[in-house]
Structure formats: C-alpha cells, structure tokens
Design a protein around this motif. Structure first.
Motif: not given
Length: 153
Positions: A105-127
């Motif tokens: 995703v597009e991230k904004n740090m200290y007024g500077k925009t860049s692309m990076g990974i958003e910290r996210a977690t996916y739980l995938i079931d047994a199926t």
C-alpha cells in the motif's frame, strides 16, 4: 484484495531453514500469515519475537504460522539468527504475494509518500478460506488475539 470467507490466494515461497512453502499444500490445518514491512525494524522484530514465543501454543492447536515480507532469504536468515526466531519466514522478493493479499500500500511517513507493506495478519482456515483479517496491526497484544481466534475456529 481477498476478504473474509473467500479462498486465500495460493503461493509457493522460499522459507527460512530451506525449501519452499506452498499454501494449498497446508490445507487441513489453519494457517496464520503475518505480513510485516521489514526485517530488523523495531515493530517487526517485536512482532516476530512474539509469534516465536507463542509458536508452541499455535502448534498445540494445529496451526502453522509464517511471517512474510519482501526481504531476501539472506536477510531473513540473518534476522532469524540475530533474534533467535523460531517462526518460519517467507520471502516475497518479487512482491506478488503482498500484492495478491492487498498489503502493498501507499504509506505516508513524515509527509513523504512511499509504497510499503501494511502490517496485517491473515488467518486461513483448514479449508483454505480466509477466516479473519487484521489490518494496520498494532503489535502489543496482537499475537494473543490471533491465537484466541485460531482456538475459536
């Protein structure tokens, strides 16, 4: 971007310790994928240590846990060794998986925009379907929350 109750996008990626992991080959067990921005940064280190510390509890309920970033395997190996991580780390250097899961995703740090990974977690079931998604994760308490969700499956 996949959503809850939809099939999780399949992938095959190299993993620390050698070899590859194919998501679809893990069907029959719940899978936790935690996406993090970069090896050896403060939040990513805390999160990876947290999942490592709770790995036995995840294993006890039959869940597989993987950390995933765009770092190289060499960086992952160094990161894991430096911090004594037991949680396996997947390397998505070409970025396909992070894009498939909608965490690049597009991230904004200290007024500077860049692309990076958003910290996210996916739980995938047994199926192989997505059971839960945590976006814009705050590290404190997160691992315990994910473990409770796995136990509730």
């Amino acid at each position: 971007m996949p959503d809850v109750s939809q099939p999780a996008p399949d992938f095959t990626l190299p993993v620390t310790g050698g070899g590859d992991v194919t998501l679809s080959a893990l069907k029959g067990a719940p899978v936790v994928l935690f996406f993090y921005p970069r090896d050896d940064t403060p939040g990513c280190t805390k999160e990876s240590i947290g999942f490592s510390e709770h790995l036995e509890a995840f294993n006890a309920v039959g869940a597989k846990v993987f950390g995933l970033s765009r770092d190289t395997m060499a960086k992952h190996d160094k990161f894991a060794a430096k911090h004594g991580l037991s949680v396996p780390l997947l390397s998505d250097v070409d970025g396909k998986v992070t894009e498939d899961y909608g965490v690049w995703v597009e991230k904004n740090m200290y007024g500077k925009t860049s692309m990076g990974i958003e910290r996210a977690t996916y739980l995938i079931d047994a199926t192989g379907n997505i059971a839960n998604i945590w976006r814009k994760v705050k590290v404190p308490g997160h691992v315990e929350e994910v473990l409770e969700a796995v136990r509730a499956l």
